[in-house]
Design a protein around this motif. Structure first.
Motif, short mmCIF file in Angstrom:
data_model
loop_
_atom_site.label_atom_id
_atom_site.label_comp_id
_atom_site.label_asym_id
_atom_site.label_seq_id
_atom_site.Cartn_x
_atom_site.Cartn_y
_atom_site.Cartn_z
N GLY A 67 -24.84 20.38 7.05
CA GLY A 67 -25.03 19.02 7.55
C GLY A 67 -24.47 17.99 6.60
N ALA A 68 -23.75 18.45 5.60
CA ALA A 68 -23.17 17.54 4.60
C ALA A 68 -21.94 16.83 5.18
CB ALA A 68 -22.78 18.33 3.37
N PRO A 69 -21.52 15.75 4.54
CA PRO A 69 -20.30 15.09 5.01
C PRO A 69 -19.12 16.05 5.00
CG PRO A 69 -21.41 13.75 3.37
CD PRO A 69 -22.13 15.06 3.43
N PHE A 70 -18.27 15.91 6.00
CA PHE A 70 -17.14 16.84 6.12
C PHE A 70 -16.22 16.69 4.92
CE2 PHE A 70 -13.65 19.05 8.24
CZ PHE A 70 -14.37 20.11 8.78
N PHE A 71 -15.65 17.76 4.48
CA PHE A 71 -14.77 17.94 3.33
C PHE A 71 -15.51 17.89 2.00
CE2 PHE A 71 -11.41 16.72 6.37
CZ PHE A 71 -10.65 17.86 6.26
N LEU A 72 -16.84 17.86 2.01
CA LEU A 72 -17.59 17.94 0.76
C LEU A 72 -17.39 19.31 0.12
CD1 LEU A 72 -19.73 16.80 -1.25
CD2 LEU A 72 -21.40 18.01 0.14
N HIS A 73 -17.62 20.37 0.86
CA HIS A 73 -17.46 21.71 0.31
C HIS A 73 -16.00 22.01 -0.01
CE1 HIS A 73 -21.41 22.12 2.27
NE2 HIS A 73 -21.66 22.91 1.25
N THR A 74 -15.11 21.60 0.87
CA THR A 74 -13.68 21.84 0.63
C THR A 74 -13.24 21.15 -0.65
OG1 THR A 74 -13.36 21.92 3.02
CG2 THR A 74 -11.39 21.69 1.66
N THR A 75 -13.63 19.91 -0.83
CA THR A 75 -13.27 19.17 -2.04
C THR A 75 -13.88 19.80 -3.28
OG1 THR A 75 -13.19 17.14 -0.73
CG2 THR A 75 -13.31 16.88 -3.11
N ALA A 76 -15.16 20.17 -3.18
CA ALA A 76 -15.82 20.79 -4.34
C ALA A 76 -15.16 22.11 -4.70
CB ALA A 76 -17.30 21.02 -4.03
N TYR A 77 -14.86 22.94 -3.71
CA TYR A 77 -14.26 24.24 -3.99
C TYR A 77 -12.85 24.08 -4.56
CZ TYR A 77 -18.04 26.06 -1.09
OH TYR A 77 -19.26 26.37 -0.56
N LEU A 78 -12.08 23.14 -4.05
CA LEU A 78 -10.73 22.93 -4.58
C LEU A 78 -10.78 22.36 -5.99
CD1 LEU A 78 -8.72 21.73 -1.46
CD2 LEU A 78 -8.51 23.89 -2.69
N CYS A 79 -11.74 21.48 -6.28
CA CYS A 79 -11.89 20.97 -7.64
C CYS A 79 -12.26 22.10 -8.60
CB CYS A 79 -12.96 19.88 -7.69
SG CYS A 79 -12.46 18.32 -6.98
N ILE A 80 -13.18 22.96 -8.18
CA ILE A 80 -13.56 24.10 -9.00
C ILE A 80 -12.35 25.00 -9.24
CG2 ILE A 80 -14.93 26.22 -9.02
CD1 ILE A 80 -17.09 24.59 -7.47
N TYR A 81 -11.59 25.26 -8.17
CA TYR A 81 -10.40 26.10 -8.31
C TYR A 81 -9.41 25.49 -9.30
CZ TYR A 81 -5.85 28.08 -7.37
OH TYR A 81 -4.61 28.64 -7.52
N LEU A 82 -9.14 24.19 -9.17
CA LEU A 82 -8.17 23.56 -10.05
C LEU A 82 -8.61 23.57 -11.51
CD1 LEU A 82 -7.02 20.56 -7.85
CD2 LEU A 82 -5.70 22.59 -8.48
N ILE A 83 -9.88 23.31 -11.75
CA ILE A 83 -10.38 23.32 -13.12
C ILE A 83 -10.28 24.73 -13.71
CG2 ILE A 83 -12.49 23.11 -14.49
CD1 ILE A 83 -13.11 20.63 -12.79
N VAL A 84 -10.69 25.73 -12.94
CA VAL A 84 -10.60 27.11 -13.43
C VAL A 84 -9.15 27.53 -13.60
CG1 VAL A 84 -11.08 29.52 -12.84
CG2 VAL A 84 -12.82 27.79 -12.50
N PHE A 85 -8.29 27.10 -12.68
CA PHE A 85 -6.87 27.43 -12.76
C PHE A 85 -6.26 26.90 -14.05
CE2 PHE A 85 -2.41 26.36 -11.84
CZ PHE A 85 -1.94 27.61 -11.44
#
Length: 177
Positions: A67-85
């Motif tokens: 029920g979270a705002p759309f693209f919240l999870h997508t943004t969080a997961y991509l930020c996590i990916y970029l930082i780990v990358f």
């Protein structure tokens, strides 16, 4: 294709666990987002260029289910990916301490984006009404659960690839001679 099948079923199992199984237990009230485990595993141990696309698919599925705002999870997961990358490029470590630090950072990024989205939607009154025990509890659970989950997914993936390799060898031997 084999990796796709494995990650499809691992994501399916984690989504079912997160949305159906875990909410029924009272002692999992501080549970973190389980998809972070797959995002970190893909970010840490997969050198392929399709990983950001797969992470976006995971994020879109979770955005649709929550029920979270759309693209919240997508943004969080991509930020996590970029930082780990980028950390993996600079440090290039796969030790348990590195996974622990990255897991803490990833759950903090996720919690920060959730707090930011709540602030944007409801204003400054939402910050004072936020249950910070829940946030701290999720960080503590993540500190324990994410490194274990990444290790577990890694072990399952290796065993899955070994089983597929053995099955291929068996089929080749059976039909070749």
């Amino acid at each position: 294709m084999i990796n796709f099948i494995f990650f499809f079923f691992s994501n399916l199992i984690l989504v079912i666990a997160q949305t159906v199984v875990i909410p029924n237990f009272s002692w999992f009230s501080y549970c973190f987002d389980l998809m972070i485990i797959n995002v970190l595993y893909l970010s840490l141990f997969s050198p392929h260029y399709w990983v950001p696309f797969w992470i976006m698919i995971i994020g879109i599925v979770m955005d649709s289910l929550s029920g979270a705002p759309f693209f919240l999870h997508t943004t969080a997961y991509l930020c996590i990916y970029l930082i780990v990358f980028f950390l993996r490029r600079l440090v290039f470590q796969r030790s348990a301490l590195f996974v622990f630090i990255v897991s803490l950072a990833s759950v903090c990024i996720y919690q920060g984006l959730v707090m930011f989205s709540v602030f944007l939607l409801q204003g400054h009154k939402a910050i004072t009404a936020t249950d910070y025990r829940l946030c701290v509890g999720q960080v503590i659970w993540a500190a324990v659960g994410i490194p274990f989950g990444v290790w577990f997914i890694k072990t399952l993936h290796q065993k899955f690839l070994y089983a597929v390799k053995q099955t291929r060898r068996h089929v080749v031997r059976k039909y070749r001679g």
